[in-house]
Design an enzyme around this catalytic site. Structure first.
Site, short mmCIF file in Angstrom:
data_model
loop_
_atom_site.label_atom_id
_atom_site.label_comp_id
_atom_site.label_asym_id
_atom_site.label_seq_id
_atom_site.Cartn_x
_atom_site.Cartn_y
_atom_site.Cartn_z
N GLU A 1 31.86 49.84 43.87
CA GLU A 1 32.95 48.88 44.01
C GLU A 1 32.70 48.00 45.23
OE1 GLU A 1 35.30 47.11 43.04
OE2 GLU A 1 37.18 48.24 42.99
N ASP A 2 33.11 46.74 45.16
CA ASP A 2 32.90 45.85 46.30
C ASP A 2 33.75 46.24 47.50
OD1 ASP A 2 35.28 45.06 45.08
OD2 ASP A 2 34.74 42.96 44.87
N ASP B 1 40.78 48.28 49.00
CA ASP B 1 41.82 47.62 49.78
C ASP B 1 43.04 48.55 49.80
OD1 ASP B 1 43.20 45.56 51.07
OD2 ASP B 1 43.74 44.56 49.21
N LYS C 1 39.21 48.61 53.74
CA LYS C 1 40.23 48.08 54.66
C LYS C 1 41.29 49.15 54.86
CE LYS C 1 40.66 43.74 52.50
NZ LYS C 1 41.46 42.56 52.14
N ARG D 1 31.62 33.81 45.58
CA ARG D 1 30.87 35.06 45.38
C ARG D 1 29.41 34.90 45.78
NH1 ARG D 1 34.08 38.55 42.17
NH2 ARG D 1 35.38 37.50 40.62
P1 IMP Z 1 42.77 47.62 45.63
O1 IMP Z 1 43.20 48.10 44.28
O2 IMP Z 1 43.94 47.05 46.40
O3 IMP Z 1 42.01 48.63 46.44
O4 IMP Z 1 41.87 46.36 45.44
C1 IMP Z 1 40.72 46.40 44.79
C2 IMP Z 1 40.22 45.04 44.35
O5 IMP Z 1 40.92 43.93 44.95
C3 IMP Z 1 38.81 44.91 44.82
O6 IMP Z 1 37.94 45.46 43.90
C4 IMP Z 1 38.65 43.41 44.93
O7 IMP Z 1 38.26 42.89 43.69
C5 IMP Z 1 40.02 42.89 45.29
N1 IMP Z 1 40.08 42.64 46.75
C6 IMP Z 1 40.72 43.37 47.67
N2 IMP Z 1 40.56 42.86 48.91
C7 IMP Z 1 39.79 41.76 48.75
C8 IMP Z 1 39.24 40.80 49.68
O8 IMP Z 1 39.42 40.83 50.92
N3 IMP Z 1 38.46 39.82 49.13
C9 IMP Z 1 38.21 39.73 47.79
N4 IMP Z 1 38.68 40.62 46.90
C10 IMP Z 1 39.47 41.62 47.37
MG MG Z 2 36.65 44.51 42.75
#
Ligand code: IMP
Ligand code: MG
Length: 188
Positions: free
Chosen positions: A110-111, A114, A142, A176
Site C-alpha cells: 500500500e502507498d 492514513d 501518518k 503520481r
Molecule cells: P486510509 O483508509 O485513511 O488509511 O487511507 C488510505 C488511502 O487514502 C491511501 O491508500 C491513499 O490512497 C489515500 N491517502 C491517504 N493519505 C493520502 C495522502 O497524503 N496523499 C495521497 N493519498 C492519500
Molecule cells: Mg492507496
C-alpha cells in the site's frame, strides 16, 4: 523546467503550495532496504505480492525488483477517498485479486496508511479467505491520523500529518509521476 516546478505552478493555480518532503534518493534507498528485509524474512516461501491500486504502482514496481525470491504479483483496488484530501470512511472493492489467496503467503503493498480504515478493512476481508500468512508493507504512515490501528510489518517512512503526492500518490488523480514525495499545503 523540472517536474516539481511544473507541479508547483499548476498547484499554485489551485491555491496550494508543494515542497519536497522525501527526495527520490531517500525513497529509492529505503525501498531497496525494504526489499532486502522481505527477501531475508521470506526465505523458502513463495510470496504473493498484492498491490493496492492505484497508489502502489511505482512503489511496488521498485520494491519487487529489490526482492530476490520467487514471487507472483496481483492487484486489487478499493475506494475510500473521493479524489479529494479527506477520507469518506467508507471502503468498497472496485477490483478484486485475479487469483485466490487461500494457502498463500500474501504481502499487501500500500502507498500510505492514513486513518487505517482501508487497510483494516482489507486485512479483515483477506483473512476470511485463509491465506497461509498475511503481512503489510506500506511506503508511508501518518500516525497522527489513525482511526483504526493496523499492524505494519514493513514501513518505509513515518510522516507528520501532511497531504502528500508523488511516487504513486495523487491529489485529485494527478502528480503520481513525481519522482519524490512532496507535501501539499493550502496557500494562506
Ligand atoms: P486510509 O483508509 O485513511 O488509511 O487511507 C488510505 C488511502 O487514502 C491511501 O491508500 C491513499 O490512497 C489515500 N491517502 C491517504 N493519505 C493520502 C495522502 O497524503 N496523499 C495521497 N493519498 C492519500
Ligand atoms: Mg492507496
Amino acid at each position: 523546467m523540472s517536474s516539481l516546478a511544473r507541479a508547483t505552478q499548476s498547484l499554485e493555480r489551485e491555491g496550494k503550495t508543494c515542497e519536497i518532503l522525501i527526495s527520490e534518493e531517500r525513497v529509492l534507498a529505503r525501498v531497496a532496504e525494504l526489499g532486502r528485509e522481505i527477501t531475508r524474512d521470506y526465505q523458502g516461501r513463495d510470496l504473493d505480492i498484492v498491490g493496492v491500486l492505484k497508489g502502489c504502482a511505482l512503489f511496488m514496481s521498485d520494491l519487487i525488483r529489490s526482492i530476490d525470491l520467487p514471487l507472483a504479483c496481483d492487484y486489487l483496488r478499493v475506494s475510500s477517498y473521493d479524489g479529494g484530501t479527506e477520507s469518506r470512511g467508507v471502503v468498497r472493492f472496485d477490483l478484486d485479486v485475479s487469483q485466490p489467496v487461500t494457502g498463500k503467503h500474501v504481502l499487501l503493498v500500500e502507498d500510505i496508511i492514513d486513518t487505517g480504515l482501508t487497510m483494516s478493512y482489507l486485512l479483515e476481508n483477506l483473512r476470511t479467505r485463509h491465506p497461509a500468512s498475511l503481512a503489510v508493507c506500506a511506503l508511508l504512515h501518518k500516525p497522527a491520523r489513525t482511526i483504526k490501528p493496523v499492524p505494519i510489518d514493513y514501513l518505509g517512512f513515518t510522516i507528520e500529518n501532511h497531504f502528500v503526492v508523488g511516487y504513486g500518490l495523487d491529489y485529485a488523480g494527478r502528480y503520481r509521476n513525481l519522482r519524490h514525495i512532496a507535501k501539499l499545503e493550502d496557500i494562506a
